[in-house]
Design a protein around this motif. Structure first.
Motif, mmCIF file in Angstrom:
data_model
loop_
_atom_site.group_PDB
_atom_site.id
_atom_site.type_symbol
_atom_site.label_atom_id
_atom_site.label_comp_id
_atom_site.label_asym_id
_atom_site.label_seq_id
_atom_site.Cartn_x
_atom_site.Cartn_y
_atom_site.Cartn_z
ATOM 1 N N GLY A 265 0.789 -1.241 0.000
ATOM 2 C CA GLY A 265 0.000 0.000 0.000
ATOM 3 C C GLY A 265 0.814 1.281 0.000
ATOM 4 O O GLY A 265 0.252 2.365 0.187
ATOM 5 N N ILE A 266 2.123 1.199 -0.213
ATOM 6 C CA ILE A 266 2.919 2.438 -0.160
ATOM 7 C C ILE A 266 2.735 3.245 -1.441
ATOM 8 O O ILE A 266 2.830 2.714 -2.551
ATOM 9 N N THR A 267 2.461 4.530 -1.254
ATOM 10 C CA THR A 267 2.250 5.442 -2.386
ATOM 11 C C THR A 267 3.461 6.375 -2.505
ATOM 12 O O THR A 267 4.234 6.500 -1.554
ATOM 13 N N PRO A 268 3.635 7.029 -3.661
ATOM 14 C CA PRO A 268 4.697 8.046 -3.725
ATOM 15 C C PRO A 268 4.446 9.115 -2.656
ATOM 16 O O PRO A 268 3.292 9.444 -2.371
ATOM 17 N N ASP A 269 5.506 9.627 -2.053
ATOM 18 C CA ASP A 269 5.394 10.602 -0.967
ATOM 19 C C ASP A 269 4.398 10.093 0.090
ATOM 20 O O ASP A 269 3.334 10.690 0.306
ATOM 21 N N PRO A 270 4.715 8.975 0.751
ATOM 22 C CA PRO A 270 3.750 8.343 1.656
ATOM 23 C C PRO A 270 3.313 9.271 2.796
ATOM 24 O O PRO A 270 4.097 10.058 3.296
ATOM 25 N N THR A 271 2.030 9.137 3.131
ATOM 26 C CA THR A 271 1.460 9.959 4.198
ATOM 27 C C THR A 271 1.432 9.154 5.501
ATOM 28 O O THR A 271 1.684 7.947 5.511
ATOM 29 N N SER B 238 -1.149 8.218 7.144
ATOM 30 C CA SER B 238 -2.148 7.144 7.130
ATOM 31 C C SER B 238 -1.636 5.922 6.377
ATOM 32 O O SER B 238 -1.937 4.779 6.756
ATOM 33 N N VAL B 239 -0.835 6.137 5.338
ATOM 34 C CA VAL B 239 -0.236 5.016 4.598
ATOM 35 C C VAL B 239 0.715 4.241 5.524
ATOM 36 O O VAL B 239 0.713 3.004 5.565
ATOM 37 N N VAL B 240 1.512 4.989 6.275
ATOM 38 C CA VAL B 240 2.464 4.356 7.193
ATOM 39 C C VAL B 240 1.701 3.626 8.310
ATOM 40 O O VAL B 240 2.039 2.491 8.682
ATOM 41 N N GLU B 241 0.651 4.266 8.828
ATOM 42 C CA GLU B 241 -0.122 3.645 9.917
ATOM 43 C C GLU B 241 -0.771 2.342 9.448
ATOM 44 O O GLU B 241 -0.852 1.372 10.215
ATOM 45 N N ALA B 242 -1.219 2.310 8.191
ATOM 46 C CA ALA B 242 -1.789 1.061 7.657
ATOM 47 C C ALA B 242 -0.724 -0.035 7.634
ATOM 48 O O ALA B 242 -1.002 -1.200 7.965
ATOM 49 N N GLY B 243 0.504 0.344 7.276
ATOM 50 C CA GLY B 243 1.607 -0.620 7.273
ATOM 51 C C GLY B 243 1.897 -1.153 8.672
ATOM 52 O O GLY B 243 2.145 -2.353 8.847
ATOM 53 N N ILE B 244 1.855 -0.262 9.652
ATOM 54 C CA ILE B 244 2.099 -0.687 11.039
ATOM 55 C C ILE B 244 1.021 -1.693 11.463
ATOM 56 O O ILE B 244 1.309 -2.719 12.087
#
Ligand code: FE2
Length: 429
Positions: A104-110, A112-118
């Motif tokens: 789920g990593i997007t360019p310039d991750p936000t 919320s993207v990082v929290e989803a990974g956690i």
């Protein structure tokens, strides 16, 4: 400067202030000295490096030997759809090691993207992280590893020395660009404002990285070119930094030499594994050099072009780089001349020329390389009305994070933006 004072000064650097130009210069130079002290006294670890077409398997073996039982593979959806993770996941399956894939990593991750990974990592009881991707993926993986281990929200990890603990982190870069697998920083964007926050901590440096040319060979030519100029920019900005050292010079000169030799080859023939491998090593060396020496105005302005006009990072650097080399030429004449010789961009007869001619020759070669790799230098939507905002943001970035050979006034930055617009307009005709 004692380390405690250096850290305190750097911590303070994350609180922007309004200052006139004299005050700005005083603060910027103090922070540059603090950065120098920080680089001298805070040890920055290096990842163990595996190189070659078997290197990702060697990296997997290391993860297993270090006790990983369930690995979170962090990547993006494009790489996943291309089947890039298959080489890794097939090997882990053969070895009987569990893994969970988060793409789920997007360019310039936000955040919320990082929290989803956690959440993916915690819910699947992962005990090691493997980043498989470009700079955005590796940066996100760093924050995921830090957040899960220290049990702190990613927003609380922005700033200096906030890591506390790290999960074991390993990297396989898929682009030869950011060198993020070698660096102690990670950038995350705010979901609403898109403002970028930086986290810096030596504990964030991955335990190991694999430079696998087979994984990199699928990179299309325009991304090969953009990311390759990012490597060159890291090396040149580290070289021109007032905090450059003999160590950072070694890596910066080596990366510069390799980019001039192998970027045109990798650009024209993506299947050339020698060129891919050399560019992967150059990206890593570029990361090592700017880890300690820092970057400069090219990145400061390029980040703003990215934020305002959605220009990919490497391409934005290619657009800005020649202008900053021109602007720094007089104060960096001897340094640029030395680099021209060390990087092998002049032959034996040319190397006898005076410093001015050698510096000019190096800058001309940079322009020629950007031309040869057909990088689009137009900035769609560039607007004079934005220039003051862009100049202010770039000046703050330089003041707070870099150690540049000369500081520009706001008017000088605006003039560079006008020059970029003029080129952009002429290319659009
Ligand atoms: Fe960069």
């Amino acid at each position: 400067m004692p380390v405690s004072k250096a850290v305190a000064t750097l911590q303070h650097a994350f609180t922007p202030k309004k200052l006139n130009h004299a005050g700005y210069l005083a603060v910027a130079k103090t922070r540059a000295k603090a950065l120098h002290a920080f680089a001298l006294v805070v040890p920055i670890p290096r990842p163990q490096l595996f190189i070659g077409d078997q290197s990702c398997f060697e990296l997997c073996d290391m993860m297993i030997n270090e006790g990983a039982t369930k690995i979170l593979i962090v990547t993006d959806s494009v790489l996943n759809q291309l089947g890039i993770p298959d080489k890794i996941t097939d090997y882990l399956q053969q070895k009987g090691i569990g893994f969970h894939l988060y793409d789920g990593i997007t360019p310039d991750p936000t955040f919320s993207v990082v929290e989803a990974g956690i959440k993916h990592s915690v819910d699947n009881n992962c005990d090691a992280i493997l980043a498989l991707g470009g700079g955005s993926v590796i940066d996100a993986a760093k924050i995921i590893a830090m957040s899960q281990a220290s049990k702190r929200k990613p927003q609380k990890l922005m700033g200096l020395l906030k890591a506390g603990k790290m999960m074991p982190l390993y990297c396989i870069p898929t682009t030869a660009g950011t060198g993020s697998e070698a660096t102690l920083g990670a950038v995350v964007s705010d979901d609403k404002t898109h403002q970028k926050s930086l986290s810096i901590d030596p504990r964030m440096v991955p335990r190991a990285a694999a430079i696998d040319p087979v994984i990199m060979k699928g990179m299309p030519p325009h991304i090969t070119a953009d990311t390759g100029i990012d490597v060159l920019t890291h090396a040149l900005e580290a070289w021109m930094s007032v905090n450059a050292s003999s160590e950072t010079d070694y890596y910066a000169a080596s990366a510069t030499r390799t980019v001039f030799q192998y970027l045109p080859v990798a650009y024209k023939d993506g299947e050339n594994l020698k060129a891919r491998e050399e560019m992967g090593i150059a990206a890593h060396y570029g990361g090592i050099s700017f880890n300690k020496a820092g970057l400069g105005y090219v990145h400061a302005i390029a980040h703003q072009l990215g934020a305002f006009y959605s220009i990919p990072h490497g391409r934005a650097n290619a657009i800005v780089l020649p202008h900053i080399l021109d602007a720094n030429r007089d104060v960096c004449e001897h340094r640029l001349a030395t680099l021209a010789k060390k990087a092998g961009v002049v032959d034996t007869a040319q190397s006898k020329a005076d410093d001015g001619k050698l510096a000019d020759y190096l800058i001309a070669q940079v322009r020629a390389l950007i031309e040869e790799t057909n990088i689009d230098r137009s900035v769609k939507g560039i607007n004079e009305a934005d220039f003051i905002k862009i100049a202010k943001a770039a000046a703050v970035e330089v003041r707070d994070t870099y150690s540049v050979p000369r500081y520009f006034t706001q008017a000088e930055i605006v003039k560079i933006l006008h020059d970029i617009k003029d080129i952009s307009d002429s290319l659009s005709k």
